[in-house]
Enzyme design. Sequence first.
Site, PDB file in Angstrom:
ATOM      1  N   ARG A  83     -18.950 -55.216 -88.223  1.00  0.00           N
ATOM      2  CA  ARG A  83     -18.946 -54.237 -89.319  1.00  0.00           C
ATOM      3  C   ARG A  83     -18.461 -54.859 -90.618  1.00  0.00           C
ATOM      4  O   ARG A  83     -18.723 -54.354 -91.682  1.00  0.00           O
ATOM      5  CB  ARG A  83     -17.981 -53.080 -88.973  1.00  0.00           C
ATOM      6  CG  ARG A  83     -18.534 -52.017 -88.085  1.00  0.00           C
ATOM      7  CD  ARG A  83     -17.433 -51.047 -87.694  1.00  0.00           C
ATOM      8  NE  ARG A  83     -16.961 -50.227 -88.811  1.00  0.00           N
ATOM      9  CZ  ARG A  83     -17.471 -49.055 -89.140  1.00  0.00           C
ATOM     10  NH1 ARG A  83     -18.458 -48.548 -88.450  1.00  0.00           N
ATOM     11  NH2 ARG A  83     -16.993 -48.370 -90.145  1.00  0.00           N
ATOM     12  N   ARG A 101      -9.503 -43.592 -79.605  1.00  0.00           N
ATOM     13  CA  ARG A 101      -8.308 -43.963 -80.358  1.00  0.00           C
ATOM     14  C   ARG A 101      -7.974 -42.814 -81.288  1.00  0.00           C
ATOM     15  O   ARG A 101      -8.862 -42.154 -81.847  1.00  0.00           O
ATOM     16  CB  ARG A 101      -8.542 -45.223 -81.190  1.00  0.00           C
ATOM     17  CG  ARG A 101      -8.669 -46.468 -80.374  1.00  0.00           C
ATOM     18  CD  ARG A 101      -7.402 -46.865 -79.661  1.00  0.00           C
ATOM     19  NE  ARG A 101      -6.359 -47.385 -80.560  1.00  0.00           N
ATOM     20  CZ  ARG A 101      -5.095 -47.569 -80.186  1.00  0.00           C
ATOM     21  NH1 ARG A 101      -4.694 -47.243 -78.972  1.00  0.00           N
ATOM     22  NH2 ARG A 101      -4.232 -48.072 -81.048  1.00  0.00           N
ATOM     23  N   TYR A 120     -19.493 -44.650 -82.804  1.00  0.00           N
ATOM     24  CA  TYR A 120     -18.713 -44.967 -84.003  1.00  0.00           C
ATOM     25  C   TYR A 120     -19.637 -44.780 -85.216  1.00  0.00           C
ATOM     26  O   TYR A 120     -20.078 -45.721 -85.845  1.00  0.00           O
ATOM     27  CB  TYR A 120     -18.235 -46.420 -83.877  1.00  0.00           C
ATOM     28  CG  TYR A 120     -17.190 -46.908 -84.851  1.00  0.00           C
ATOM     29  CD1 TYR A 120     -16.741 -46.129 -85.906  1.00  0.00           C
ATOM     30  CD2 TYR A 120     -16.653 -48.179 -84.704  1.00  0.00           C
ATOM     31  CE1 TYR A 120     -15.791 -46.613 -86.782  1.00  0.00           C
ATOM     32  CE2 TYR A 120     -15.699 -48.668 -85.571  1.00  0.00           C
ATOM     33  CZ  TYR A 120     -15.275 -47.882 -86.608  1.00  0.00           C
ATOM     34  OH  TYR A 120     -14.345 -48.367 -87.475  1.00  0.00           O
ATOM     35  N   ARG A 161      -2.951 -49.041 -92.681  1.00  0.00           N
ATOM     36  CA  ARG A 161      -3.259 -49.023 -94.111  1.00  0.00           C
ATOM     37  C   ARG A 161      -2.516 -47.903 -94.821  1.00  0.00           C
ATOM     38  O   ARG A 161      -2.053 -46.954 -94.198  1.00  0.00           O
ATOM     39  CB  ARG A 161      -4.760 -48.937 -94.377  1.00  0.00           C
ATOM     40  CG  ARG A 161      -5.492 -47.879 -93.598  1.00  0.00           C
ATOM     41  CD  ARG A 161      -7.025 -48.054 -93.757  1.00  0.00           C
ATOM     42  NE  ARG A 161      -7.702 -47.248 -92.763  1.00  0.00           N
ATOM     43  CZ  ARG A 161      -8.975 -47.352 -92.427  1.00  0.00           C
ATOM     44  NH1 ARG A 161      -9.752 -48.237 -93.015  1.00  0.00           N
ATOM     45  NH2 ARG A 161      -9.508 -46.578 -91.502  1.00  0.00           N
ATOM     46  N   GLU A 211      -1.378 -44.734 -92.332  1.00  0.00           N
ATOM     47  CA  GLU A 211      -2.220 -44.461 -91.170  1.00  0.00           C
ATOM     48  C   GLU A 211      -1.721 -45.272 -89.985  1.00  0.00           C
ATOM     49  O   GLU A 211      -1.776 -46.496 -90.002  1.00  0.00           O
ATOM     50  CB  GLU A 211      -3.646 -44.882 -91.559  1.00  0.00           C
ATOM     51  CG  GLU A 211      -4.730 -44.245 -90.762  1.00  0.00           C
ATOM     52  CD  GLU A 211      -6.101 -44.557 -91.374  1.00  0.00           C
ATOM     53  OE1 GLU A 211      -6.330 -44.245 -92.565  1.00  0.00           O
ATOM     54  OE2 GLU A 211      -6.927 -45.129 -90.656  1.00  0.00           O
ATOM     55  N   ASP A 264     -20.858 -43.577 -88.955  1.00  0.00           N
ATOM     56  CA  ASP A 264     -20.426 -43.285 -90.327  1.00  0.00           C
ATOM     57  C   ASP A 264     -21.066 -41.971 -90.760  1.00  0.00           C
ATOM     58  O   ASP A 264     -21.994 -41.481 -90.110  1.00  0.00           O
ATOM     59  CB  ASP A 264     -20.872 -44.413 -91.268  1.00  0.00           C
ATOM     60  CG  ASP A 264     -20.047 -45.675 -91.074  1.00  0.00           C
ATOM     61  OD1 ASP A 264     -18.876 -45.554 -90.666  1.00  0.00           O
ATOM     62  OD2 ASP A 264     -20.559 -46.779 -91.326  1.00  0.00           O
ATOM     63  N   ARG A 270     -19.153 -62.918 -97.307  1.00  0.00           N
ATOM     64  CA  ARG A 270     -20.091 -63.424 -98.309  1.00  0.00           C
ATOM     65  C   ARG A 270     -19.494 -64.506 -99.212  1.00  0.00           C
ATOM     66  O   ARG A 270     -18.290 -64.562 -99.393  1.00  0.00           O
ATOM     67  CB  ARG A 270     -20.656 -62.271 -99.143  1.00  0.00           C
ATOM     68  CG  ARG A 270     -19.700 -61.219 -99.609  1.00  0.00           C
ATOM     69  CD  ARG A 270     -20.442 -60.231-100.489  1.00  0.00           C
ATOM     70  NE  ARG A 270     -20.745 -58.976 -99.807  1.00  0.00           N
ATOM     71  CZ  ARG A 270     -20.061 -57.851 -99.994  1.00  0.00           C
ATOM     72  NH1 ARG A 270     -19.043 -57.805-100.815  1.00  0.00           N
ATOM     73  NH2 ARG A 270     -20.413 -56.758 -99.350  1.00  0.00           N
TER      74      ARG A 270
HETATM   75  N1  UDP Z   1     -10.771 -55.248 -89.753  1.00  0.00           N
HETATM   76  C1  UDP Z   1      -9.891 -56.322 -89.852  1.00  0.00           C
HETATM   77  N2  UDP Z   1      -9.092 -56.437 -90.946  1.00  0.00           N
HETATM   78  C2  UDP Z   1      -9.121 -55.549 -91.968  1.00  0.00           C
HETATM   79  C3  UDP Z   1     -10.030 -54.471 -91.897  1.00  0.00           C
HETATM   80  C4  UDP Z   1     -10.839 -54.335 -90.772  1.00  0.00           C
HETATM   81  O1  UDP Z   1      -9.819 -57.122 -88.948  1.00  0.00           O
HETATM   82  O2  UDP Z   1      -8.358 -55.715 -92.933  1.00  0.00           O
HETATM   83  C5  UDP Z   1     -11.611 -55.122 -88.533  1.00  0.00           C
HETATM   84  C6  UDP Z   1     -10.929 -54.289 -87.485  1.00  0.00           C
HETATM   85  O3  UDP Z   1     -11.237 -54.841 -86.225  1.00  0.00           O
HETATM   86  C7  UDP Z   1     -11.573 -52.932 -87.627  1.00  0.00           C
HETATM   87  C8  UDP Z   1     -12.997 -53.284 -88.037  1.00  0.00           C
HETATM   88  O4  UDP Z   1     -12.838 -54.455 -88.825  1.00  0.00           O
HETATM   89  O5  UDP Z   1     -11.524 -52.187 -86.436  1.00  0.00           O
HETATM   90  C9  UDP Z   1     -13.730 -52.205 -88.802  1.00  0.00           C
HETATM   91  O6  UDP Z   1     -12.991 -51.840 -89.944  1.00  0.00           O
HETATM   92  P1  UDP Z   1     -13.409 -50.672 -90.922  1.00  0.00           P
HETATM   93  O7  UDP Z   1     -12.514 -50.752 -92.103  1.00  0.00           O
HETATM   94  O8  UDP Z   1     -14.883 -50.735 -91.129  1.00  0.00           O
HETATM   95  O9  UDP Z   1     -13.069 -49.377 -90.031  1.00  0.00           O
HETATM   96  P2  UDP Z   1     -12.884 -47.825 -90.396  1.00  0.00           P
HETATM   97  O10 UDP Z   1     -12.726 -47.714 -91.881  1.00  0.00           O
HETATM   98  O11 UDP Z   1     -14.094 -47.135 -89.834  1.00  0.00           O
HETATM   99  O12 UDP Z   1     -11.636 -47.451 -89.664  1.00  0.00           O
END
Ligand code: UDP
Length: 388
Positions: free
Chosen positions: A171, A264, A371, A296, A323, A373, A175
């Site tokens: 996900r 989760r 999962y 976060r 969170e 969006d 880049r």
């Molecule tokens: N992830 C990470 N570091 C970060 C942010 C995300 O390793 O700083 C990884 C982590 O495994 C996470 C996945 O990327 O479960 C997807 O993150 P995303 O932010 O897309 O998840 P959401 O916002 O749906 O919770």
Amino acid sequence: MTYDYLIVGAGLFGSVCAHELTKKGASCKVIDRRSHIAGNIYTEKVNGIQVHRYGAHIFHTSDKEVWEYVNQFAEFNNYINSPVARYGDELYNLPFNMNTFSRMWGVATPEEARAVIDRQVAEAGITEPKNLEEQALSLAGRDIYEKLIKGYTEKQWGRDCKDLPAFIIRRLPFRFIYDNNYFNDRYQGIPIGGYTQIVEKLLEGIDVETGRDFGKDVMRLPDLDHPDLEDGLFEMDGDIFRRVIYTGMIDEYFDYCYGPLEYRSLRFETQELPDVDNYQGNAVVNYTKREIPYTRIIEHKHFEFGKDSETGEPIPGTIITREYPAAWENGMEPYYPVNNEKNAQLYEKYLMLASSRQNVIFGGRLGMYRYFDMDKVIRAALDMCASL
Ligand code: UDP
């Protein structure tokens, strides 16, 4: 009264279905066990700030039809998600891009960055990644894995990166340009005035009752015209429903007869800070050290550039939400399906059972155990309604 549909769950999937089916002439009633509509996209205005009560929701899509669809119900601003990752006192831009690499190794060009990553990837020596750790090491090398992925991911999913499937971090974009836009999608933004209004408009003119629980309040009746059907008809308060669209947990619908699927959960700790105008300088800051218990902090006002969306005035004070990831247990909110092999097999069994219930349709993140969006939820709901 006899309705065509009882829609269980007033979240995005249920509301789009209710709207579309009503448009096609069906009669619908929507119930939700929570005290409000909008499911996890529920936002609420507090001191001029739209607070995302169930975690940050940033709308992004490459599906033009879905983008035009949501724009009927709200005007979107030009917010671009650019989270910052904090590892101790080190701050890095996400997703992994030239800004991240330059901060981490002092490199300036894509070629220099590529050289560092190639060296670290070669040192890891992984040819066929079998789990998330190996996937990350073979894509990004050790520094990025240890500082930006390992701690965050282990907190988020509650297990070691060696025991997680590789696809989770696919996900995350990667880049070699100086571009902090987290998403690759064509369209992106936050609805001015919040998400709840979208669901209010979707549900306009439709019977909705909150605080009603399918398991407790709805009876399953045999359909005397079709006695062979299981779950033939449904009844609530004397009203009869011919079909159910169920957006809750599919395993709960079947009383966990094959055992529970894993989810989760999250715990949100929201703080109003009336004396602070700008707490962290960004809407989303990820905390990637394992020792920090939250993943976060969201500072909600930055989703609308610090201004009240109605008056355009700067908002004094701020609201932040920490969170905390948590294992899901009965009675908690399930947020993320845990899509590993074991759960995929269990879900298949529930899906077989679901296919024997002609009058029940399962949808949304929980009903489909995916999962999803937001844009994918809308797409799935529109496609499903078109096929009915
Ligand atoms: N992830 C990470 N570091 C970060 C942010 C995300 O390793 O700083 C990884 C982590 O495994 C996470 C996945 O990327 O479960 C997807 O993150 P995303 O932010 O897309 O998840 P959401 O916002 O749906 O919770």
